[in-house]
Design a protein around this motif. Structure first.
Motif, PDB file in Angstrom:
ATOM      1  N   VAL A  63     -10.750   7.767   0.092  1.00 39.87           N
ATOM      2  CA  VAL A  63     -10.684   8.082   1.524  1.00 39.87           C
ATOM      3  C   VAL A  63     -11.528   9.313   1.840  1.00 39.87           C
ATOM      4  O   VAL A  63     -12.260   9.342   2.830  1.00 39.87           O
ATOM      5  CB  VAL A  63      -9.225   8.276   1.977  1.00 39.87           C
ATOM      6  CG1 VAL A  63      -9.157   8.848   3.375  1.00 39.87           C
ATOM      7  CG2 VAL A  63      -8.484   6.961   1.923  1.00 39.87           C
ATOM      8  N   LEU A  84      -6.799   6.836  -4.404  1.00 39.71           N
ATOM      9  CA  LEU A  84      -6.874   6.544  -2.970  1.00 39.71           C
ATOM     10  C   LEU A  84      -7.402   7.755  -2.198  1.00 39.71           C
ATOM     11  O   LEU A  84      -8.267   7.620  -1.335  1.00 39.71           O
ATOM     12  CB  LEU A  84      -5.502   6.140  -2.430  1.00 39.71           C
ATOM     13  CG  LEU A  84      -5.444   5.942  -0.921  1.00 39.71           C
ATOM     14  CD1 LEU A  84      -6.228   4.699  -0.528  1.00 39.71           C
ATOM     15  CD2 LEU A  84      -4.016   5.846  -0.452  1.00 39.71           C
ATOM     16  N   HIS A  90      -2.546   6.472  -8.836  1.00 40.27           N
ATOM     17  CA  HIS A  90      -2.972   5.622  -7.734  1.00 40.27           C
ATOM     18  C   HIS A  90      -3.266   6.449  -6.488  1.00 40.27           C
ATOM     19  O   HIS A  90      -4.243   6.206  -5.783  1.00 40.27           O
ATOM     20  CB  HIS A  90      -1.886   4.582  -7.418  1.00 40.27           C
ATOM     21  CG  HIS A  90      -1.710   3.561  -8.490  1.00 40.27           C
ATOM     22  ND1 HIS A  90      -0.744   3.672  -9.449  1.00 40.27           N
ATOM     23  CD2 HIS A  90      -2.382   2.424  -8.758  1.00 40.27           C
ATOM     24  CE1 HIS A  90      -0.811   2.632 -10.262  1.00 40.27           C
ATOM     25  NE2 HIS A  90      -1.809   1.853  -9.861  1.00 40.27           N
ATOM     26  N   PHE A  91      -2.416   7.412  -6.207  1.00 32.73           N
ATOM     27  CA  PHE A  91      -2.610   8.240  -5.019  1.00 32.73           C
ATOM     28  C   PHE A  91      -3.875   9.076  -5.126  1.00 32.73           C
ATOM     29  O   PHE A  91      -4.608   9.219  -4.150  1.00 32.73           O
ATOM     30  CB  PHE A  91      -1.396   9.146  -4.783  1.00 32.73           C
ATOM     31  CG  PHE A  91      -1.553  10.017  -3.582  1.00 32.73           C
ATOM     32  CD1 PHE A  91      -1.451   9.480  -2.310  1.00 32.73           C
ATOM     33  CD2 PHE A  91      -1.850  11.362  -3.708  1.00 32.73           C
ATOM     34  CE1 PHE A  91      -1.615  10.265  -1.186  1.00 32.73           C
ATOM     35  CE2 PHE A  91      -2.014  12.158  -2.592  1.00 32.73           C
ATOM     36  CZ  PHE A  91      -1.889  11.605  -1.328  1.00 32.73           C
ATOM     37  N   ILE A 124       1.099   4.215  -2.890  1.00 33.47           N
ATOM     38  CA  ILE A 124       0.928   5.632  -2.583  1.00 33.47           C
ATOM     39  C   ILE A 124       2.125   6.444  -3.054  1.00 33.47           C
ATOM     40  O   ILE A 124       1.979   7.546  -3.577  1.00 33.47           O
ATOM     41  CB  ILE A 124       0.698   5.828  -1.063  1.00 33.47           C
ATOM     42  CG1 ILE A 124      -0.658   5.263  -0.673  1.00 33.47           C
ATOM     43  CG2 ILE A 124       0.790   7.295  -0.683  1.00 33.47           C
ATOM     44  CD1 ILE A 124      -0.889   5.232   0.814  1.00 33.47           C
ATOM     45  N   ALA A 135       0.826  -1.206   0.000  1.00 26.43           N
ATOM     46  CA  ALA A 135       0.000   0.000   0.000  1.00 26.43           C
ATOM     47  C   ALA A 135       0.861   1.256   0.000  1.00 26.43           C
ATOM     48  O   ALA A 135       0.580   2.212  -0.727  1.00 26.43           O
ATOM     49  CB  ALA A 135      -0.933  -0.006   1.211  1.00 26.43           C
TER      50      ALA A 135
END
Length: 129
Positions: A103, A99, A95-96, A80, A76
């Motif tokens: 979140v 995410l 990807h970040f 990030i 993970a």
């Protein structure tokens, strides 16, 4: 001359829906948020069973998934940090960014639901003065 306003005999739609679902809602709330008194610790201390069920579910899924949240932690972090990002790949979101969006949606919805639950339990805050 203007006619005097008639008294409203029927409740508003909100009141009708509330009166229809209130008994069902009260039964569900009494089951889900049932609290066990822990008088052996201190007078008035209670343990809501929902907390017990959440802890049991956490342990169950930790065992069932063989500690995935711990095993995949380094992966993970690598995601990030962008280790798997390739500028030539199709797509507009890293990807970040994906995410962060997931979140923020989860935390934002949790905050909205938390405020709604707090107001329904205790009512809106009143300013003294």
């Amino acid at each position: 001359m203007a006619a005097a306003p008639d008294t409203v005999l029927a409740a508003t739609f909100d009141e009708q829906v509330d009166s229809f679902f209130a008994p069902v809602s009260e039964v569900i709330v009494s089951i889900v948020f049932f609290a066990v008194p822990l008088d052996f610790i201190d007078e008035g201390v209670e343990l809501p069973l929902i907390v017990v069920w959440l802890v049991i579910a956490g342990f169950f899924f930790t065992i069932y998934l063989r500690g995935f949240q711990f095993r995949a932690f380094t992966h993970a972090i690598q995601l990030i940090r962008g280790r798997y990002d390739n500028p030539k790949d199709a797509g507009e979101v890293t990807h970040f960014q994906a995410l962060a969006t997931a979140v923020s949606g989860t935390v934002g919805l949790g905050n909205i639901a938390g405020v709604a639950v707090a107001i329904s339990w205790a009512g809106p805050a009143r300013r003294s003065g």
